[in-house]
Design an enzyme around this catalytic site. Sequence first.
Site, PDB file in Angstrom:
ATOM      1  N   TYR A  14      56.797  39.241  24.368  1.00 52.58           N
ATOM      2  CA  TYR A  14      55.722  38.893  23.434  1.00 52.58           C
ATOM      3  C   TYR A  14      54.527  39.839  23.529  1.00 52.58           C
ATOM      4  O   TYR A  14      53.586  39.720  22.743  1.00 52.58           O
ATOM      5  CB  TYR A  14      55.259  37.456  23.675  1.00 52.58           C
ATOM      6  CG  TYR A  14      56.352  36.448  23.445  1.00 52.58           C
ATOM      7  CD1 TYR A  14      56.844  36.197  22.169  1.00 52.58           C
ATOM      8  CD2 TYR A  14      56.912  35.752  24.512  1.00 52.58           C
ATOM      9  CE1 TYR A  14      57.864  35.278  21.956  1.00 52.58           C
ATOM     10  CE2 TYR A  14      57.931  34.827  24.308  1.00 52.58           C
ATOM     11  CZ  TYR A  14      58.399  34.601  23.029  1.00 52.58           C
ATOM     12  OH  TYR A  14      59.405  33.690  22.829  1.00 52.58           O
ATOM     13  N   HIS A  19      51.008  37.450  17.482  1.00 53.32           N
ATOM     14  CA  HIS A  19      50.638  36.133  18.020  1.00 53.32           C
ATOM     15  C   HIS A  19      49.891  36.248  19.349  1.00 53.32           C
ATOM     16  O   HIS A  19      49.269  35.289  19.785  1.00 53.32           O
ATOM     17  CB  HIS A  19      51.906  35.299  18.218  1.00 53.32           C
ATOM     18  CG  HIS A  19      51.822  33.890  17.735  1.00 53.32           C
ATOM     19  ND1 HIS A  19      50.867  33.423  16.858  1.00 53.32           N
ATOM     20  CD2 HIS A  19      52.603  32.811  18.016  1.00 53.32           C
ATOM     21  CE1 HIS A  19      51.070  32.133  16.631  1.00 53.32           C
ATOM     22  NE2 HIS A  19      52.108  31.738  17.326  1.00 53.32           N
ATOM     23  N   TYR A  64      53.162  28.497  26.541  1.00 50.65           N
ATOM     24  CA  TYR A  64      53.586  28.911  25.215  1.00 50.65           C
ATOM     25  C   TYR A  64      52.582  28.359  24.210  1.00 50.65           C
ATOM     26  O   TYR A  64      51.912  27.351  24.446  1.00 50.65           O
ATOM     27  CB  TYR A  64      55.034  28.528  24.879  1.00 50.65           C
ATOM     28  CG  TYR A  64      56.022  29.364  25.661  1.00 50.65           C
ATOM     29  CD1 TYR A  64      56.425  30.604  25.193  1.00 50.65           C
ATOM     30  CD2 TYR A  64      56.498  28.921  26.886  1.00 50.65           C
ATOM     31  CE1 TYR A  64      57.296  31.390  25.939  1.00 50.65           C
ATOM     32  CE2 TYR A  64      57.376  29.702  27.631  1.00 50.65           C
ATOM     33  CZ  TYR A  64      57.769  30.941  27.148  1.00 50.65           C
ATOM     34  OH  TYR A  64      58.614  31.720  27.884  1.00 50.65           O
ATOM     35  N   ASN A  66      52.333  26.716  21.383  1.00 43.78           N
ATOM     36  CA  ASN A  66      52.232  25.379  20.793  1.00 43.78           C
ATOM     37  C   ASN A  66      51.740  24.304  21.756  1.00 43.78           C
ATOM     38  O   ASN A  66      51.442  23.192  21.329  1.00 43.78           O
ATOM     39  CB  ASN A  66      53.573  24.963  20.191  1.00 43.78           C
ATOM     40  CG  ASN A  66      53.964  25.849  19.025  1.00 43.78           C
ATOM     41  OD1 ASN A  66      53.212  26.712  18.589  1.00 43.78           O
ATOM     42  ND2 ASN A  66      55.163  25.650  18.517  1.00 43.78           N
ATOM     43  N   ASP A  91      45.017  34.469  16.877  1.00 40.92           N
ATOM     44  CA  ASP A  91      45.440  35.175  15.675  1.00 40.92           C
ATOM     45  C   ASP A  91      45.294  34.284  14.452  1.00 40.92           C
ATOM     46  O   ASP A  91      45.423  33.069  14.539  1.00 40.92           O
ATOM     47  CB  ASP A  91      46.897  35.632  15.818  1.00 40.92           C
ATOM     48  CG  ASP A  91      47.854  34.473  16.026  1.00 40.92           C
ATOM     49  OD1 ASP A  91      48.638  34.174  15.111  1.00 40.92           O
ATOM     50  OD2 ASP A  91      47.816  33.858  17.119  1.00 40.92           O
ATOM     51  N   ASN A 112      49.334  26.362  15.320  1.00 44.56           N
ATOM     52  CA  ASN A 112      49.816  25.326  16.240  1.00 44.56           C
ATOM     53  C   ASN A 112      49.123  25.345  17.603  1.00 44.56           C
ATOM     54  O   ASN A 112      48.940  24.299  18.216  1.00 44.56           O
ATOM     55  CB  ASN A 112      51.333  25.428  16.412  1.00 44.56           C
ATOM     56  CG  ASN A 112      52.065  25.006  15.157  1.00 44.56           C
ATOM     57  OD1 ASN A 112      51.584  24.177  14.398  1.00 44.56           O
ATOM     58  ND2 ASN A 112      53.223  25.591  14.926  1.00 44.56           N
TER      59      ASN A 112
END
Length: 185
Positions: A14, A19, A64, A66, A91, A112
Amino acid sequence: MYVIVGLGNPGKEYNKTRHNVGFDVIDKIAENNNIDINKVKHKAVIGQGRINNEKVMLVKPITYMNLSGRSLKEIVDYYKVDISKIIVIYDDIDTEVGKMRIRMKGSAGTHNGMKSIIYELVSDKFPRIRIGIGKPEYGKLADFVLGKFSKEQQPLIEEIIDKAADSVEFIIKDGIDLAMNRYNG
């Protein structure tokens, strides 16, 4: 104490994705202020130091995206942090690449990670910095946000990461109202 939270996803796959611009801003703030982000605590990688003579904690949740609120809730409860001294950096697909927006409070919109934070803190009254990543022209949103910036977008995103890091220091020194006047526009 200020708690400065950059949103993103843990893991090398990532790194440098759209994100994860929140993580990138946290890394830039750490670099600018000689703060090591190397402790794993409260479901996050954290670093503590001083900015403009104020104690700060830089936070990169490892839950993570969410579930970002779970990490921040632990920190707020443990350190008894005033919600007005939390700054969340994330973001935003509704802002174009190379732009940012500072707000004193507000809804999560479609994000989220922000939904999780607002749910866990039971409040949306904390400062935030939205970093524009633009919208996909086609395809799935998840693929877009987990993708990398184009070669043409790289200089824009590097510049806005620097600007966002500077704006955090400005908020700590001069307050959110002056920061909004200076950086939103």
